[in-house]
Design an enzyme around this catalytic site. Sequence first.
Site, short mmCIF file in Angstrom:
data_model
loop_
_atom_site.label_atom_id
_atom_site.label_comp_id
_atom_site.label_asym_id
_atom_site.label_seq_id
_atom_site.Cartn_x
_atom_site.Cartn_y
_atom_site.Cartn_z
N ASP A 214 0.82 -1.18 -0.23
CA ASP A 214 0.15 -0.04 0.23
C ASP A 214 1.03 1.62 -0.12
OD1 ASP A 214 -3.11 1.21 0.68
OD2 ASP A 214 -1.79 2.00 1.79
N TRP A 215 0.67 2.16 1.33
CA TRP A 215 1.54 2.98 1.26
C TRP A 215 2.48 3.41 1.30
CZ3 TRP A 215 2.29 7.79 -0.51
CH2 TRP A 215 0.76 9.53 -1.38
N TRP B 52 -12.84 4.63 -2.48
CA TRP B 52 -12.27 4.87 -1.65
C TRP B 52 -12.31 6.34 -1.27
CZ3 TRP B 52 -10.93 4.23 3.44
CH2 TRP B 52 -9.81 4.17 3.65
N ASP C 110 -7.98 -8.44 -3.57
CA ASP C 110 -7.99 -6.98 -3.34
C ASP C 110 -8.72 -6.66 -4.37
OD1 ASP C 110 -6.76 -4.67 -3.85
OD2 ASP C 110 -4.89 -4.98 -2.83
N HIS D 237 -6.48 -6.81 0.28
CA HIS D 237 -5.33 -5.74 0.41
C HIS D 237 -4.18 -6.68 1.82
CE1 HIS D 237 -4.33 -2.22 -0.92
NE2 HIS D 237 -4.10 -1.41 0.69
#
Length: 299
Positions: free
Chosen positions: A123-124, A165, A251, A280
């Site tokens: 992710d980030w 999102w 995901d 995810h």
Amino acid sequence: MKALRTPEERFANIPDFDFPVKYVDDLPGYQDLRIAYIDAGPQDAEHVFLCLHGEPSWSFLYRRMIPVFLESGARVIAPDLLGFGRSDKPAEQSDYSFHFHRNYLLEMIKRLDLKNITLVVQDWGGLLGLTLPADENFASRLSRLIVMNTGLGIGKAPGEGFLAWKNYALSTPDLPIGELIARGTPHLTEAEIAAYDAPFPSPEYKAGAQVFPALVPISPEMEGVEVSLAAARFWSEQWEGKSFMAVGALDPVLGPDTMQSLQKMIRNCPEPMIVKDGGHFVQEWGDGIARAALESFDA
């Protein structure tokens, strides 16, 4: 900058996460902001696993992978991004930016003088972490990569799922963070869900969680695109280390199809490990991923 600090008692009953926590509060450019990080294993270990979490989680997400890395004799560093976990939380959404977080990671790595790094991202953690080798000082410290359900923000328009999102996060001041993570991770216990909520005693602590999706570099003019493009060139043209990719197949945004593009970008990246029931937050299936990655590196 006004910043909030989560009371320590909020972390008193975190399950399966008894790792040493350290703090730094005097990084250049980040004075008076306290940053928390797990620092476990031998200080002189041959390998250092640098585990970068994403949105809206914290280093707790790596609790199933850290023990496997430690079993190998390695050192593990797992910071909490500013706005998350035990780290301080700037109170205004305008305090958050791509380079605000990327630069502090670079400063922290220099401060700890980490070398022979295995970069572990999702992710980030990947949006930021995969850009770090665009800095030559970091590139010289990097030896291996474990990459999961993430991407590079190179200014390309996302799908409708991501936009929904982003809009939801921005319009929901009191994000139900534990509930959101549990939706794609059905095996979480009530205590684990509560652990994801622990860093956020009230909506005022959630400015980072709200705004992070809006900071993803999805159009060419956005902050982070230039360094992400430079990083894409590094991974495709200069990368010489070993890579391992794992993908949570369920995901809806960063699943196998999206990750296939990233795999092709990373030079000599082998076929990914597909976690069929993984969502995810695929680190919640992390024990098997960590063991497979170590086996791959030793092959």
